[in-house]
Scaffold this motif. Structure first.
Motif, PDB file in Angstrom:
ATOM      1  N   ILE A 192       9.123  -7.309   9.041  1.00 36.22           N
ATOM      2  CA  ILE A 192       9.978  -6.093   9.531  1.00 36.22           C
ATOM      3  C   ILE A 192       9.609  -4.967   8.832  1.00 36.22           C
ATOM      4  N   PHE A 193       8.939  -5.005   7.608  1.00 33.58           N
ATOM      5  CA  PHE A 193       8.443  -3.723   6.927  1.00 33.58           C
ATOM      6  C   PHE A 193       7.328  -3.096   7.640  1.00 33.58           C
ATOM      7  N   SER A 194       6.265  -3.973   8.112  1.00 32.66           N
ATOM      8  CA  SER A 194       5.143  -3.326   8.963  1.00 32.66           C
ATOM      9  C   SER A 194       5.609  -2.955  10.076  1.00 32.66           C
ATOM     10  N   TRP A 231       0.813  -1.247   0.062  1.00 31.17           N
ATOM     11  CA  TRP A 231      -0.039   0.059  -0.124  1.00 31.17           C
ATOM     12  C   TRP A 231       0.796   1.260   0.010  1.00 31.17           C
ATOM     13  N   ILE A 232       2.073   1.442   0.760  1.00 34.98           N
ATOM     14  CA  ILE A 232       2.830   2.487   0.792  1.00 34.98           C
ATOM     15  C   ILE A 232       3.529   2.578  -0.655  1.00 34.98           C
ATOM     16  N   SER A 233       3.896   1.446  -1.186  1.00 33.39           N
ATOM     17  CA  SER A 233       4.497   1.477  -2.427  1.00 33.39           C
ATOM     18  C   SER A 233       3.565   2.166  -3.405  1.00 33.39           C
ATOM     19  N   VAL A 234       2.202   1.636  -3.358  1.00 31.27           N
ATOM     20  CA  VAL A 234       1.243   2.289  -4.316  1.00 31.27           C
ATOM     21  C   VAL A 234       1.099   3.822  -4.047  1.00 31.27           C
ATOM     22  N   ILE A 235       0.919   4.287  -2.889  1.00 30.16           N
ATOM     23  CA  ILE A 235       0.674   5.701  -2.623  1.00 30.16           C
ATOM     24  C   ILE A 235       2.064   6.636  -2.989  1.00 30.16           C
ATOM     25  N   VAL A 236       3.012   5.876  -2.897  1.00 28.37           N
ATOM     26  CA  VAL A 236       4.528   6.507  -3.263  1.00 28.37           C
ATOM     27  C   VAL A 236       4.601   6.764  -4.761  1.00 28.37           C
ATOM     28  N   GLY A 237       3.882   5.833  -5.577  1.00 27.51           N
ATOM     29  CA  GLY A 237       3.940   5.678  -6.832  1.00 27.51           C
ATOM     30  C   GLY A 237       2.571   6.643  -7.403  1.00 27.51           C
ATOM     31  N   SER A 246       7.899  21.235  15.829  1.00 23.53           N
ATOM     32  CA  SER A 246       8.867  20.904  15.052  1.00 23.53           C
ATOM     33  C   SER A 246       9.047  19.562  15.274  1.00 23.53           C
ATOM     34  N   GLU A 247       8.567  18.722  16.260  1.00 20.31           N
ATOM     35  CA  GLU A 247       8.690  17.359  16.654  1.00 20.31           C
ATOM     36  C   GLU A 247       7.995  16.742  15.735  1.00 20.31           C
ATOM     37  N   THR A 248       6.572  17.086  15.414  1.00 16.42           N
ATOM     38  CA  THR A 248       5.717  16.434  14.578  1.00 16.42           C
ATOM     39  C   THR A 248       6.353  16.693  13.110  1.00 16.42           C
ATOM     40  N   TRP A 249       6.795  17.784  12.674  1.00 15.34           N
ATOM     41  CA  TRP A 249       7.135  17.942  11.194  1.00 15.34           C
ATOM     42  C   TRP A 249       8.286  16.791  11.214  1.00 15.34           C
ATOM     43  N   ILE A 250       9.501  16.758  12.063  1.00 12.96           N
ATOM     44  CA  ILE A 250      10.549  15.939  11.817  1.00 12.96           C
ATOM     45  C   ILE A 250      10.150  14.587  11.892  1.00 12.96           C
ATOM     46  N   SER A 251       9.090  14.228  12.651  1.00 16.61           N
ATOM     47  CA  SER A 251       8.552  12.808  12.489  1.00 16.61           C
ATOM     48  C   SER A 251       7.997  12.596  11.218  1.00 16.61           C
ATOM     49  N   ILE A 252       7.324  13.546  10.638  1.00 16.75           N
ATOM     50  CA  ILE A 252       6.690  13.390   9.346  1.00 16.75           C
ATOM     51  C   ILE A 252       7.505  13.272   8.143  1.00 16.75           C
ATOM     52  N   VAL A 253       8.648  14.018   8.083  1.00 11.93           N
ATOM     53  CA  VAL A 253       9.763  13.842   7.345  1.00 11.93           C
ATOM     54  C   VAL A 253      10.275  12.564   7.428  1.00 11.93           C
ATOM     55  N   ILE A 254      10.631  11.987   8.761  1.00 13.73           N
ATOM     56  CA  ILE A 254      11.370  10.603   8.791  1.00 13.73           C
ATOM     57  C   ILE A 254      10.358   9.681   8.089  1.00 13.73           C
ATOM     58  N   ALA A 255       9.188   9.833   8.613  1.00 12.55           N
ATOM     59  CA  ALA A 255       8.135   8.679   8.045  1.00 12.55           C
ATOM     60  C   ALA A 255       8.110   8.595   6.436  1.00 12.55           C
ATOM     61  N   VAL A 256       8.126   9.940   5.951  1.00 13.60           N
ATOM     62  CA  VAL A 256       8.202   9.897   4.527  1.00 13.60           C
ATOM     63  C   VAL A 256       9.380   9.450   3.713  1.00 13.60           C
ATOM     64  N   VAL A 257      10.534   9.806   4.456  1.00 13.72           N
ATOM     65  CA  VAL A 257      11.781   9.282   3.886  1.00 13.72           C
ATOM     66  C   VAL A 257      11.755   7.716   3.986  1.00 13.72           C
ATOM     67  N   ILE A 258      11.555   7.076   5.065  1.00 11.87           N
ATOM     68  CA  ILE A 258      11.511   5.700   5.283  1.00 11.87           C
ATOM     69  C   ILE A 258      10.330   5.238   4.072  1.00 11.87           C
ATOM     70  N   VAL A 309       9.597   6.139   1.315  1.00 11.83           N
ATOM     71  CA  VAL A 309       9.911   6.316  -0.198  1.00 11.83           C
ATOM     72  C   VAL A 309      11.229   5.186  -0.303  1.00 11.83           C
ATOM     73  N   VAL A 310      12.129   5.170   0.637  1.00 13.26           N
ATOM     74  CA  VAL A 310      13.429   4.165   0.554  1.00 13.26           C
ATOM     75  C   VAL A 310      12.684   2.810   0.528  1.00 13.26           C
ATOM     76  N   LEU A 311      11.787   2.342   1.277  1.00  9.40           N
ATOM     77  CA  LEU A 311      11.301   1.129   1.247  1.00  9.40           C
ATOM     78  C   LEU A 311      10.642   0.789  -0.279  1.00  9.40           C
ATOM     79  N   ALA A 312       9.896   1.709  -0.570  1.00 10.24           N
ATOM     80  CA  ALA A 312       9.160   1.556  -1.868  1.00 10.24           C
ATOM     81  C   ALA A 312      10.329   1.471  -3.060  1.00 10.24           C
ATOM     82  N   CYS A 313      11.214   2.325  -2.939  1.00  8.06           N
ATOM     83  CA  CYS A 313      12.267   2.442  -3.921  1.00  8.06           C
ATOM     84  C   CYS A 313      13.106   0.975  -4.105  1.00  8.06           C
TER      85      CYS A 313
END
Length: 323
Positions: A251-253, A200-206, A287-299, A301-305
């Motif tokens: 591990i991915f979940s 599902w994450i890969s579909v969303i990233v795509g 700032s803590e929320t935004w940092i967490s969002i950025v980290i989640a998005v990066v994770i 995208v990396v997993l999908a790629c």
């Protein structure tokens, strides 16, 4: 003479100046060949992986029918006819002068009905197929076994195939044979055991990638990776049960769930300032929320790629080494 010496010095200087460029060019050429060779090797391995998975899935069940006495009678009759014809041909070839001195094959034609020795051999082979499995019953209980490793399944199939080749007529042997064949089929049956969350994450990233890039190259890359990951994650039932007993989670979940859990639990800091004139101002720090969002998005995208890498890893786990 001085002009000649000066010319030689100039030529030597030019050669020394061009030498590093020539070496760099040779190094770049060698690197290019190495990259090309690595790409071709990866492509070959990728094709082999796809063909192997396709063959395994297309082959389906190892035993596609339920055996009966009538089936074995017909099978034995055809076997006798085939071996009789082969023996007659071998005898004719032996009489040919061209084959003088050549060793002729020994062809043994079975009896019309199974002999007592063949029946005993069938019982022994059935016990051999069963005894190589792992005991799952407790102490003092009726002994129950099931295959938990691919080498056990392969060993059992060799024994069961020998029983089938002996063509037994006894109902006891046939019933036991069908029972063990059914267990083998169930143990080898494959179902998806990968991470649905990763899909599902890969579909969303795509989809997001297609919207941002206005191109279908990246979504196509992810779509083909998703198909490959789905096929590579089709795991035989015995391996699913074995992993469940080990208590291994996905591990991915865990990574994706942990990333979004960090977003959900991120704190917002509220600062209230009272001024000397009696007024107050309130500031919010997200700032803590935004940092967490950025980290989640990066994770994500990396997993999908890296879908192709996860697919290859699951292929090795589910189709080659079975761990």
């Amino acid at each position: 003479m001085r002009n000649i010496i000066s010319y030689r010095k100039s030529l030597l200087f030019a050669l020394l100046t061009l030498l590093p460029f020539a070496q760099a060019s040779a190094a770049n050429e060698a690197t290019g060949y190495a990259v090309l060779g690595g790409t071709l090797l990866f492509a070959v391995l990728f094709v082999v992986m796809v063909l192997h998975m396709g063959y395994v899935l297309f082959k389906g069940k190892s035993y596609k029918q339920e055996f009966t006495a009538d089936y074995f009678r017909e099978k034995r009759r055809l076997k006798i006819e085939t071996l009789t014809a082969a023996k007659e041909k071998a005898e004719q070839d032996a009489q040919d002068p061209k084959n003088a001195g050549k060793e002729q094959p020994v062809i043994v034609i079975p009896e019309t009905d199974p002999t007592d020795e063949e029946v005993e051999q069938c019982y022994a082979l059935l016990e051999e197929a069963f005894d190589c499995w792992t005991v799952i019953s407790g102490a003092g209980e009726e002994e129950l076994r099931t295959p938990t490793k691919m080498k056990q399944i392969r060993k059992s199939k060799k024994a069961l195939d020998k029983v089938i080749d002996l063509c037994p007529y006894e109902e006891t042997v046939i019933n036991r044979l069908n029972e063990l064949c059914h267990i083998i089929n169930v143990s080898e049956e494959r179902s998806f055991n990968g991470s649905k969350m990763l899909i599902w994450i890969s579909v969303i990233v795509g989809v997001v990638g297609a919207f941002l890039s206005k191109s279908w190259e990246f979504p196509t890359f992810l779509a083909s990776g998703l198909v490959l990951y789905w096929v590579a994650s089709r795991t035989p039932q015995f391996l699913i049960e074995k992993r469940a007993e080990r208590g291994g989670g996905n591990i991915f979940s865990g990574l994706i769930g942990g990333a979004f859990a960090a977003v959900a639990t991120a704190k917002t800091y509220k600062t209230v300032t009272k001024w000397s004139d009696g007024t107050t101002t309130t500031d919010y720090d997200n700032s803590e929320t935004w940092i967490s969002i950025v980290i989640a998005v990066v994770i994500c995208v990396v997993l999908a790629c890296l879908l192709y890498f996860w697919a290859m890893l699951n292929y090795l786990r589910n189709y080659v080494f079975y761990f």
